[in-house]
Design a protein around this motif. Structure first.
Motif, PDB file in Angstrom:
ATOM      1  N   ILE A  22       0.813  -1.218   0.000  1.00  0.00           N
ATOM      2  CA  ILE A  22       0.000   0.000   0.000  1.00  0.00           C
ATOM      3  C   ILE A  22       0.845   1.266   0.000  1.00  0.00           C
ATOM      4  O   ILE A  22       0.489   2.268  -0.621  1.00  0.00           O
ATOM      5  N   GLU A  23       2.000   1.249   0.664  1.00  0.00           N
ATOM      6  CA  GLU A  23       2.848   2.446   0.656  1.00  0.00           C
ATOM      7  C   GLU A  23       3.370   2.725  -0.741  1.00  0.00           C
ATOM      8  O   GLU A  23       3.437   3.876  -1.175  1.00  0.00           O
ATOM      9  N   SER A  24       3.740   1.668  -1.463  1.00  0.00           N
ATOM     10  CA  SER A  24       4.179   1.839  -2.841  1.00  0.00           C
ATOM     11  C   SER A  24       3.042   2.372  -3.702  1.00  0.00           C
ATOM     12  O   SER A  24       3.245   3.243  -4.557  1.00  0.00           O
ATOM     13  N   GLU A  25       1.809   1.869  -3.486  1.00  0.00           N
ATOM     14  CA  GLU A  25       0.655   2.345  -4.244  1.00  0.00           C
ATOM     15  C   GLU A  25       0.391   3.821  -3.995  1.00  0.00           C
ATOM     16  O   GLU A  25       0.098   4.578  -4.919  1.00  0.00           O
ATOM     17  N   LEU A  26       0.477   4.230  -2.745  1.00  0.00           N
ATOM     18  CA  LEU A  26       0.151   5.606  -2.391  1.00  0.00           C
ATOM     19  C   LEU A  26       1.255   6.590  -2.750  1.00  0.00           C
ATOM     20  O   LEU A  26       0.984   7.672  -3.287  1.00  0.00           O
ATOM     21  N   PHE A  27       2.488   6.235  -2.434  1.00  0.00           N
ATOM     22  CA  PHE A  27       3.589   7.194  -2.532  1.00  0.00           C
ATOM     23  C   PHE A  27       4.550   6.932  -3.692  1.00  0.00           C
ATOM     24  O   PHE A  27       5.386   7.780  -3.998  1.00  0.00           O
ATOM     25  N   GLY A  28       4.435   5.761  -4.327  1.00  0.00           N
ATOM     26  CA  GLY A  28       5.329   5.432  -5.431  1.00  0.00           C
ATOM     27  C   GLY A  28       6.646   4.866  -4.935  1.00  0.00           C
ATOM     28  O   GLY A  28       6.917   4.814  -3.729  1.00  0.00           O
ATOM     29  N   HIS A  29       7.468   4.426  -5.883  1.00  0.00           N
ATOM     30  CA  HIS A  29       8.786   3.909  -5.505  1.00  0.00           C
ATOM     31  C   HIS A  29       9.760   4.057  -6.673  1.00  0.00           C
ATOM     32  O   HIS A  29       9.357   4.266  -7.815  1.00  0.00           O
ATOM     33  N   TYR A  30      11.038   3.947  -6.335  1.00  0.00           N
ATOM     34  CA  TYR A  30      12.082   3.958  -7.348  1.00  0.00           C
ATOM     35  C   TYR A  30      12.551   2.529  -7.604  1.00  0.00           C
ATOM     36  O   TYR A  30      12.429   1.645  -6.737  1.00  0.00           O
TER      37      TYR A  30
END
Length: 283
Positions: free
Chosen positions: A92-100
């Motif tokens: 969920i954190e990747s979904e909300l805030f994105g990732h590299y």
């Protein structure tokens, strides 16, 4: 000529998309609670205030969120939805805030988060009460700073998204037992909306049933259907624990499986379904 054809295709796609968005924001019902809800949307939608929508599952909280966006100053911008109950905790954190790329195992490419995708538009956090305390903390920081920090990066990115959240839980009770952050609650609960259950507005059942019959017949390429008064009365006697979603599912099943142009109560799929639900007495 190729560019002209492509331009015409894009115009038609844009028109179809706008029709779909309009359908998603149509609130059906003339009961007093629904009239009050539409009036509240008309007053509050043009502001940028954060909204928290309360209601049982199946009452139409997503529909209200679309309606608010559709009447807001951001209506021509993106509407982005996140189902907080459906996304695994580790994603969920990747979904909300994105990732590299490379920020965690499986992160093969850079990914833009939902906050970034909703920049300039509206972000709908559906069932926000199911969000973990860890994620709540990061959402709170994002709301306070208006910036997001994608996973695996050192720099934060400015975002401007109107937040609409929904819940089927009593968040004040969740706060008391330690499942929801009180400070996040106050950030989200600027403008509260309450969507009533269908059992509290049964006078809307006839209009909803006929609306779904027309809409679903068009969706499945079927002839328009009619429903008799006795069938409507039967539908109104049921309590609909699944709310509007359950009613729509019943009508959809009828549209798919029945060829009759007039849907009556006796000797019909609708009648058998009502017996199963306990709306009418079993033989």
């Amino acid at each position: 000529m190729k560019n002209a054809i492509e331009s015409k295709k894009l115009r038609h796609e844009n028109i179809d998309l706008k029709k779909q968005l309009h359908t998603k924001s149509v609130i059906v019902g003339d009961s007093i609670p629904m009239k009050a809800l539409r009036q509240q949307i008309g007053l509050m939608a043009p502001t940028n205030g954060r909204v928290l929508i309360y209601g049982e599952s199946g009452t139409g909280k997503e529909l209200v969120a679309h309606a608010i966006h559709g009447q807001s100053l951001r209506k021509d911008e993106t509407f982005v939805e996140v189902n907080c109950a459906a996304i695994p905790e580790d994603l969920i954190e990747s979904e909300l805030f994105g990732h590299y790329k490379g920020s965690f195992p499986g992160a093969a490419v850079d990914k833009e988060g939902k906050f970034q995708k909703a920049n300039g538009g509206t972000l709908f956090l559906d069932e926000v009460g199911d969000m973990s305390l860890k994620t709540q903390s990061k959402v709170l920081r994002t709301l306070d700073e208006q910036r997001v920090a994608p996973l695996g990066g050192d720099q934060s990115i400015t975002v401007d998204a109107r937040i609409i959240a929904s819940t089927n839980k009593d968040l004040e009770e969740e706060i008391s037992i330690g499942n929801f952050r009180e400070d996040l609650f106050y950030r989200l609960n600027v403008i509260p909306f309450f969507v009533p259950p269908l059992r509290d507005r049964k006078e809307d059942v006839p209009m909803l049933a006929r609306h779904f019959l027309k809409d679903l017949a068009a969706t499945y390429g079927r002839r328009p259907r009619e429903i008799t008064d006795d069938a409507i009365e039967g539908l109104m006697r049921y309590s609909w624990p699944g709310n509007v979603r359950e009613l729509r599912n019943v009508i959809e099943r009828i549209v798919i499986t029945r060829a009759a142009e007039v849907l009556g109560l006796e000797r019909s799929h609708l009648y058998r379904k009502m017996k199963t639900l306990g709306i009418v007495a079993k033989e």
